[in-house]
Design a protein around this motif. Structure first.
Motif, PDB file in Angstrom:
ATOM      1  N   TYR A 129       0.841  -1.205   0.000  1.00  0.00           N
ATOM      2  CA  TYR A 129       0.000   0.000   0.000  1.00  0.00           C
ATOM      3  C   TYR A 129       0.877   1.257   0.000  1.00  0.00           C
ATOM      4  O   TYR A 129       0.621   2.208  -0.741  1.00  0.00           O
ATOM      5  CB  TYR A 129      -0.898  -0.048   1.234  1.00  0.00           C
ATOM      6  CG  TYR A 129      -1.841   1.107   1.404  1.00  0.00           C
ATOM      7  CD1 TYR A 129      -3.148   1.025   0.945  1.00  0.00           C
ATOM      8  CD2 TYR A 129      -1.446   2.273   2.045  1.00  0.00           C
ATOM      9  CE1 TYR A 129      -4.035   2.081   1.116  1.00  0.00           C
ATOM     10  CE2 TYR A 129      -2.324   3.339   2.215  1.00  0.00           C
ATOM     11  CZ  TYR A 129      -3.618   3.233   1.749  1.00  0.00           C
ATOM     12  OH  TYR A 129      -4.489   4.284   1.912  1.00  0.00           O
ATOM     13  N   CYS A 130       1.916   1.230   0.821  1.00  0.00           N
ATOM     14  CA  CYS A 130       2.799   2.398   0.913  1.00  0.00           C
ATOM     15  C   CYS A 130       3.665   2.553  -0.340  1.00  0.00           C
ATOM     16  O   CYS A 130       3.778   3.644  -0.902  1.00  0.00           O
ATOM     17  CB  CYS A 130       3.696   2.271   2.138  1.00  0.00           C
ATOM     18  SG  CYS A 130       2.820   2.331   3.718  1.00  0.00           S
ATOM     19  N   GLY A 168       1.375   2.667  -3.792  1.00  0.00           N
ATOM     20  CA  GLY A 168       0.535   3.861  -3.799  1.00  0.00           C
ATOM     21  C   GLY A 168       1.320   5.120  -4.098  1.00  0.00           C
ATOM     22  O   GLY A 168       0.901   5.944  -4.929  1.00  0.00           O
ATOM     23  N   SER A 215      -4.439   2.908  -2.271  1.00  0.00           N
ATOM     24  CA  SER A 215      -3.517   3.946  -1.807  1.00  0.00           C
ATOM     25  C   SER A 215      -3.492   5.151  -2.747  1.00  0.00           C
ATOM     26  O   SER A 215      -3.531   6.303  -2.303  1.00  0.00           O
ATOM     27  CB  SER A 215      -2.114   3.361  -1.664  1.00  0.00           C
ATOM     28  OG  SER A 215      -1.198   4.341  -1.259  1.00  0.00           O
TER      29      SER A 215
END
Length: 573
Positions: A370-371, A374, A497
């Motif tokens: 996600y980090c 995204g 994200s």
């Protein structure tokens, strides 16, 4: 005598063809060709002007259709769940049919062969066409990974490299034969992937080792495949400059594209050599359901050998081992929700999707992606605006730089993760990839002279690496039983994200700075300075989550390393 020699030759040829058909290397080549149809979202920029002019849409409507393309590309979880109930061949046929249905009908609409439908129906057709490539990707990965359980990193490096080339390949075909007729790009995207999926469908299925394989021969085959991938990348860079001087339909243009086609077919050569050289094993694995059952059994035995202290067996000796193992590893890999004859499962076993959802390891992996993905998607979506804000006019140059770097990221990271996992947990690769993404965002934020080129290179390398590392890590931790749904679920991390970072962070900050400058477009470093620093923080969180995941699963890889008997592997550590 002559008749006997003829029968012997016929029998030998039949035996060779039979070994080729059962070869997992033929599967790898076919899956690579399928992957050339799974990264076609970049073609939207080519055929969207035809949709705009034919249907009299404005730019806002074209942007909304781009959202449909993004949603279709993100919905791989649908194909993941379907992979649990239908075969890979069925996935290929379903994906090919969706290409024809989505982009084929859209081509008929653009050519005014059928009446123009409402906007929402065009939106649905774009979604269907974009989502079709996810069925092909799932079929290729789900079939290939269980067939190469001992070299999944190198395998994914090859497969995802061809995926990275897909947009460029179809763009070159379009420019060589059909440019500047924009509507023809729709026809190519509709028919090309459908034909490839239908033709390769008999080969895309799980296969085992049909004959004894020498490890050195396997390494040679991978080395040749990687060399071919690098040659294809270099050839396509050459075409980027060569095509500008030749009109579409020129015989030299056609010859260069035929050369590209031969290079794409060339991975078949090392596969044929491998089958010819290897010695046939007695009691070979057969095709069909029996073959898949034997593959699953072989994979299960391999995991039981690595985790023998956690087997579901009776006896006081086994119980003592279980207690000792729980004392050491309960905080690392155990989940109280998993039960097998009153014993908890461990990561690395074959688990279901719901069981995986109950583990912190899956969520650590999800939010690490996600980090990283995204922030990468946000930077990619705003790459043109960042270049314009820094005073660059030819923004398409940075798109080309990103594409080539992403291809190299696909190719290199798969093999590197395979080397790294001989010494440290494979999830540690994510720490390095997240760090590379952090460096890219830092360079975007500082906007030094010439730094945009390096930032784009690092962005492409890291963004492409995620696609190769993610399937390897998820299949290694959770097995192949529910790999499709688990992998499809993890792919949702990117759109989840980027929706926040791109829609509510980058866009809002950009508009605010443009308003301060009293202009419709923002100029200068300030446009994305705060956004990129926010994404630097997001990438740092991703590195931390990846480190925690690596620490929690370290025991799995420690046992795997202890059972390694290869002198080569021990020397690397």
């Amino acid at each position: 005598m002559a008749a006997s020699t003829s029968r012997s030759s016929t029998s030998s040829a039949y035996s060779w063809a039979r070994r080729l058909w059962r070869s997992r290397w033929l599967l790898l080549v076919a899956a690579s060709w399928v992957e050339t149809c799974t990264g076609l979202n970049v073609m939207y920029a080519t055929f969207s002007p035809a949709i705009k002019s034919s249907l009299s849409y404005n730019q806002k409507q074209i942007s909304r259709l781009g959202v449909a393309k993004d949603f279709g590309n993100a919905a791989e979880i649908i194909a993941g769940f379907l992979s649990q109930v239908i075969s890979s061949r069925a996935l290929l046929f379903l994906g090919g049919f969706q290409f024809l249905l989505g982009y084929g009908i859209l081509w008929l609409i653009v050519k005014n062969i059928i009446p123009a439908p409402p906007f929402w129906m065009v939106f649905v057709l774009i979604f269907i066409g974009a989502n079709a490539q996810k069925y092909l990707d799932m079929a290729a990965v789900v079939s290939s990974l269980p067939s190469f359980p001992d070299s999944r990193g190198s395998l994914l490096g090859v497969l995802k490299a061809f995926k990275g080339l897909s947009g460029a390949i179809f763009s070159h075909i379009y420019s060589a034969f059909f440019s500047p007729v924009r509507s023809a790009a729709l026809l190519i995207v509709a028919i090309g992937p459908a034909m490839i999926s239908f033709i390769t469908s008999p080969v895309i299925r799980r296969v085992g080792r049909a004959y004894t394989e020498d490890k050195r021969m396997e390494n040679w085959t991978y080395a040749v495949l990687y060399i071919i991938c690098f040659i294809i990348a270099g050839y396509m860079v050459f075409l980027l400059f060569f095509e500008n001087d030749l009109p579409a339909g020129d015989y030299r243009n056609i010859l260069t594209r035929l050369g590209l086609l031969l290079l794409i077919l060339s991975p078949l050569v090392p596969a044929l050599v491998n089958v010819t050289v290897q010695e046939k094993r007695v009691g070979t694995i057969l095709e069909g359901p029996l073959n898949e059952a034997l593959i699953d059994n072989e994979s299960r035995k391999s995991r039981m050998a690595r985790d023998s202290e956690d087997e579901c067996q009776n006896g006081s000796q086994q119980k003592e081992k279980i207690v000792a193992s729980e004392a050491v590893n309960s905080h690392v890999t155990r989940s109280p929700f998993w039960k097998c004859d009153h014993q908890a499962f461990q990561l690395g076993d074959e688990v279901t999707f719901l069981q995986a959802l109950r583990t912190p390891e899956l969520w650590l992996l999800f939010f690490a992606l996600y980090c990283g993905l995204g922030s990468g998607s946000t930077a990619l979506d705003n790459l043109g605006q960042m270049a314009q804000a820094q005073g660059y006019e030819n923004t398409h140059i940075f798109v080309s730089i990103f594409s080539i770097s992403s291809y190299l990221g696909h190719l290199i990271s798969g093999h590197m993760s395979e080397v790294i996992t001989r010494c440290i947990p494979r999830p540690a690769t994510l720490i390095m990839v997240e760090g590379l993404m952090l460096l890219s965002q830092f360079l975007f934020a500082m906007a030094w002279k010439g730094s945009l080129h390096f930032a784009t290179i690092f962005l492409g390398l890291s963004y492409g690496s995620f696609s190769s590392v993610n399937p390897a890590v998820s299949s290694e931790l959770f097995g192949f039983k529910s790999f499709g749904p688990i992998f499809g679920f993890l792919t949702l991390s990117a759109p989840a994200s980027s929706t926040i970072l791109a829609g509510f962070v980058a866009g809002a900050i950009y508009d605010k700075e443009a308003e301060k400058q009293k202009a419709s477009e923002c100029a200068g470093q300030v446009c994305f300075f705060l956004t990129c620093w926010i994404m630097v923080g997001v990438c740092a969180c991703g590195m931390l989550l990846s480190a925690i995941l690596s620490w929690r699963v370290r025991e799995i890889y420690r046992r795997k390393l202890q059972r390694s008997t290869s002198n080569c592997q021990r020397s690397l550590c």
